[in-house]
Design a protein around this motif. Structure first.
Motif, PDB file in Angstrom:
ATOM      1  N   ALA A 163     -12.872  23.978  -4.545  1.00 28.21           N
ATOM      2  CA  ALA A 163     -13.571  22.912  -4.155  1.00 28.21           C
ATOM      3  C   ALA A 163     -15.115  22.994  -4.280  1.00 28.21           C
ATOM      4  O   ALA A 163     -15.569  24.155  -3.914  1.00 28.21           O
ATOM      5  CB  ALA A 163     -13.472  22.325  -2.812  1.00 28.21           C
ATOM      6  N   LEU A 164     -15.915  22.213  -4.712  1.00 27.98           N
ATOM      7  CA  LEU A 164     -17.353  22.373  -4.822  1.00 27.98           C
ATOM      8  C   LEU A 164     -18.364  21.535  -4.111  1.00 27.98           C
ATOM      9  O   LEU A 164     -17.966  20.118  -4.046  1.00 27.98           O
ATOM     10  CB  LEU A 164     -17.787  22.415  -6.382  1.00 27.98           C
ATOM     11  CG  LEU A 164     -17.087  23.085  -7.299  1.00 27.98           C
ATOM     12  CD1 LEU A 164     -17.374  22.838  -8.900  1.00 27.98           C
ATOM     13  CD2 LEU A 164     -17.258  24.566  -6.910  1.00 27.98           C
ATOM     14  N   VAL A 165     -19.518  21.801  -3.715  1.00 32.43           N
ATOM     15  CA  VAL A 165     -20.547  21.145  -2.989  1.00 32.43           C
ATOM     16  C   VAL A 165     -21.688  21.041  -4.168  1.00 32.43           C
ATOM     17  O   VAL A 165     -22.403  22.178  -4.055  1.00 32.43           O
ATOM     18  CB  VAL A 165     -20.757  21.453  -1.660  1.00 32.43           C
ATOM     19  CG1 VAL A 165     -21.923  20.550  -1.071  1.00 32.43           C
ATOM     20  CG2 VAL A 165     -19.424  21.312  -0.871  1.00 32.43           C
ATOM     21  N   PRO A 166     -21.956  20.067  -4.765  1.00 30.24           N
ATOM     22  CA  PRO A 166     -22.861  20.079  -5.797  1.00 30.24           C
ATOM     23  C   PRO A 166     -24.218  19.852  -5.378  1.00 30.24           C
ATOM     24  O   PRO A 166     -24.356  19.060  -4.302  1.00 30.24           O
ATOM     25  CB  PRO A 166     -22.361  18.935  -6.955  1.00 30.24           C
ATOM     26  CG  PRO A 166     -21.739  18.009  -5.867  1.00 30.24           C
ATOM     27  CD  PRO A 166     -21.132  18.786  -5.005  1.00 30.24           C
ATOM     28  N   ARG A 167     -25.225  20.398  -6.266  1.00 31.11           N
ATOM     29  CA  ARG A 167     -26.814  19.868  -6.082  1.00 31.11           C
ATOM     30  C   ARG A 167     -27.155  19.227  -7.140  1.00 31.11           C
ATOM     31  O   ARG A 167     -26.778  19.560  -8.383  1.00 31.11           O
ATOM     32  CB  ARG A 167     -27.691  21.171  -5.922  1.00 31.11           C
ATOM     33  CG  ARG A 167     -27.208  21.930  -4.235  1.00 31.11           C
ATOM     34  CD  ARG A 167     -27.975  23.406  -4.290  1.00 31.11           C
ATOM     35  NE  ARG A 167     -29.454  23.248  -4.425  1.00 31.11           N
ATOM     36  CZ  ARG A 167     -30.228  22.830  -3.470  1.00 31.11           C
ATOM     37  NH1 ARG A 167     -29.701  22.552  -2.141  1.00 31.11           N
ATOM     38  NH2 ARG A 167     -31.655  22.597  -3.996  1.00 31.11           N
ATOM     39  N   ALA A 183     -36.561  17.151  -7.065  1.00 33.32           N
ATOM     40  CA  ALA A 183     -36.142  18.386  -6.850  1.00 33.32           C
ATOM     41  C   ALA A 183     -34.695  18.412  -6.430  1.00 33.32           C
ATOM     42  O   ALA A 183     -34.013  17.416  -6.029  1.00 33.32           O
ATOM     43  CB  ALA A 183     -37.034  19.189  -5.753  1.00 33.32           C
ATOM     44  N   PRO A 184     -34.154  19.444  -6.903  1.00 39.18           N
ATOM     45  CA  PRO A 184     -32.560  19.873  -6.462  1.00 39.18           C
ATOM     46  C   PRO A 184     -32.256  19.339  -5.068  1.00 39.18           C
ATOM     47  O   PRO A 184     -33.178  19.933  -4.243  1.00 39.18           O
ATOM     48  CB  PRO A 184     -32.202  21.076  -7.079  1.00 39.18           C
ATOM     49  CG  PRO A 184     -33.332  21.492  -7.972  1.00 39.18           C
ATOM     50  CD  PRO A 184     -34.685  20.942  -7.616  1.00 39.18           C
ATOM     51  N   ARG A 185     -31.211  18.723  -4.918  1.00 39.15           N
ATOM     52  CA  ARG A 185     -30.783  18.568  -3.496  1.00 39.15           C
ATOM     53  C   ARG A 185     -29.267  18.427  -3.359  1.00 39.15           C
ATOM     54  O   ARG A 185     -28.714  18.153  -4.442  1.00 39.15           O
ATOM     55  CB  ARG A 185     -31.421  17.108  -2.807  1.00 39.15           C
ATOM     56  CG  ARG A 185     -30.768  15.885  -3.487  1.00 39.15           C
ATOM     57  CD  ARG A 185     -31.231  14.806  -3.151  1.00 39.15           C
ATOM     58  NE  ARG A 185     -30.453  13.311  -3.272  1.00 39.15           N
ATOM     59  CZ  ARG A 185     -30.384  12.691  -4.442  1.00 39.15           C
ATOM     60  NH1 ARG A 185     -31.122  13.362  -5.532  1.00 39.15           N
ATOM     61  NH2 ARG A 185     -29.611  11.744  -4.539  1.00 39.15           N
TER      62      ARG A 185
END
Length: 278
Positions: A163-167, A183-185
């Motif tokens: 499982a992934l939590v993306p930015r 910006a990345p979040r």
């Protein structure tokens, strides 16, 4: 274990021994993992593995009991030796079952329940937890990026086994340079393995007149950076419609003038010819 042999595991015990087993349900019967001391089932296996265990169903009543067994869970295939079971009074039945781990199951935990229901509709459950082994792979892609009005739509696809939590980072370049740079979040989503999720990014202050290239960059712990692009042209259609209408009006006026000139020329020529004859 063969199912024929499993039938031999139906045990008749005395009532005092049963009282020392698991707590009874309101219907006078109870279920628990066989052997005692376990609140739930837990096992580990690799994709494609067939795991075995035994469920105890205890009838504490003074009459016979008929129950039906089934399972629910996260893609797990459970088969009972006796899906419909008749249990005499003051008897504990040991019911073997198998759990087949899907061949394409990614590593991680899968949760299910073994459910037992009697003829009156009373039901009891035992939790089933299977840990699937294997290498963990983090892989993420961003696809189908598009600009639709004042929003940027896209799809995230988890192509790994964890499982992934993306930015997410968003950037857009126009004719004269950058018009959007976020910006990345971290996104408020958790993407399970093999799942696809459609999302969108608001862009309320997009250009009114420009040709842009939008670039989305997505990262996740352990996964390679993924990028998706889309192009769009912004045209102020109100002004464009006014300009087009003006151009059409000018063209129509020019055509009318030409037609009037063509219509008056023959009359002049006829007058000149008539004078010459007289």
């Amino acid at each position: 274990m063969p199912y024929a042999a499993a039938r031999a595991l139906l045990l008749t015990l005395s009532l005092p021994l049963l009282l020392a087993a698991t707590p009874a349900t309101p219907g006078g019967w109870s279920v628990a993992p066989s052997g005692g001391g376990r609140p739930s089932f837990y096992a580990e296996g690799t994709p494609g593995a067939v795991l075995q265990d035994t469920l105890s169903v205890t009838n504490r009543g003074t009459g016979p009991l008929t129950v039906r067994l089934r399972a629910t869970g996260d893609g797990l295939r459970v088969a009972f030796a006796e899906p419909v079971l008749g249990i005499p009074a003051r008897t504990r039945a040991e019911v073997p079952f198998t759990v087949t781990v899907p061949a394409d199951a990614p590593p991680g935990d899968r949760v299910g329940r073994l459910l037992v229901r009697d003829s009156t509709g009373r039901e009891s459950a035992v939790r089933l937890l299977i840990r699937v082994g294997g290498p963990e792979l983090a892989a993420l892609t961003v696809e189908h990026v598009a600009v639709r009005g004042d929003r940027i739509t896209y799809e995230l696809v988890n192509r790994g086994t964890t499982a992934l939590v993306p930015r997410l980072a968003v950037h857009a370049d126009g004719v004269l340079g950058a018009v959007l740079d976020r910006a990345p979040r971290t996104l408020p989503v958790r993407l399970p393995p093999g799942r696809r999720l459609t999302l969108d990014e608001p862009w309320p202050d997009r250009p009114a007149l420009d040709a842009v290239t939008v670039r989305l960059t997505v990262t996740a712990p352990g996964a390679a950076r993924a990028t998706g692009r889309a192009s769009a042209r912004f045209v102020p259609w109100g002004a464009a419609a006014g300009t087009a209408a003006g151009a059409l009006s000018a063209a129509a006026a020019a055509v009318a003038v030409r037609r009037r000139r063509r219509g008056s020329a023959p009359a002049t020529n006829r007058a000149a010819a008539t004078g010459a004859l007289t």
